[in-house]
Design an enzyme around this catalytic site. Structure first.
Site, PDB file in Angstrom:
ATOM      1  N   ARG A  88       0.506  -1.189   0.203  1.00  0.00           N
ATOM      2  CA  ARG A  88      -0.311   0.088  -0.381  1.00  0.00           C
ATOM      3  C   ARG A  88       0.513   1.295   0.304  1.00  0.00           C
ATOM      4  O   ARG A  88       0.207   1.913  -0.852  1.00  0.00           O
ATOM      5  CB  ARG A  88      -1.292  -0.226   1.349  1.00  0.00           C
ATOM      6  N   GLU A  91       2.041   1.046  -3.374  1.00  0.00           N
ATOM      7  CA  GLU A  91       0.548   2.288  -4.539  1.00  0.00           C
ATOM      8  C   GLU A  91       0.620   3.418  -4.073  1.00  0.00           C
ATOM      9  O   GLU A  91       0.027   4.271  -4.933  1.00  0.00           O
ATOM     10  CB  GLU A  91      -0.334   1.518  -3.930  1.00  0.00           C
ATOM     11  N   SER A 114      15.069  14.248   2.183  1.00  0.00           N
ATOM     12  CA  SER A 114      16.019  13.910   2.624  1.00  0.00           C
ATOM     13  C   SER A 114      14.868  12.622   3.748  1.00  0.00           C
ATOM     14  O   SER A 114      14.155  13.224   4.428  1.00  0.00           O
ATOM     15  CB  SER A 114      16.582  14.483   3.574  1.00  0.00           C
TER      16      SER A 114
END
Length: 147
Positions: A88, A91, A114
């Site tokens: 996820r 995704e 960063s």
């Protein structure tokens, strides 16, 4: 003992001792997020931090040494994660990555966020429709230099 074996031992001892990552983090003296990443092999602990983790988890001296070695970071077993929860996040980056990039560049300029000078806080957010996961990430903006 390899670093991977130390990670496996840490997870086993955490379960055996019925410890939370937050409790271990208290002993180490760092946030639960950083400590969890460190003990799962993604960060380097100082000698004092490694000894504190070893004390609470009952780890051997060899593990204390391994926890102080700079790890190979980003060590997922596959390029595209197969674990549903980790997928996820993959995704999220696939869907919102261009949005993150566009908004960061618009608000900060040409550069990156960063992952070294970085903070994260993960918390449960109560919701009547089902609890939500709240993750706040804060990374220093690093502009690209002209040379």
């Amino acid at each position: 003992m390899s670093r991977a074996e130390v990670t496996e031992l840490i997870v086993s001892r955490k379960i055996e001792k019925k410890l939370s990552w937050a409790r271990i983090a208290e002993a180490v003296g760092q946030s639960k997020e950083w400590t969890t990443a460190a003990l799962l092999g993604q960060m380097t602990l100082t000698e004092a931090q490694a000894k504190a983790a070893a004390a609470v988890l009952d780890l051997p001296e060899e593990a204390v040494t391994q926890l102080q070695v700079v790890p190979y970071k980003g060590s997922l077993p596959t390029a595209v994660p197969t674990d549903p929860l980790i997928y996820r996040f993959y995704e999220l980056v696939s869907v919102y990555g261009t949005t993150f990039k566009a908004l960061i560049h618009e608000e900060f300029g040409d550069g990156i966020m960063s992952a070294i000078d970085f903070r994260m806080d993960l918390a449960r957010e109560a919701d009547p429709n089902g609890d939500r996961v709240q993750i706040v990430m804060s990374g220093k903006f690093l502009p690209y230099k002209t040379y």
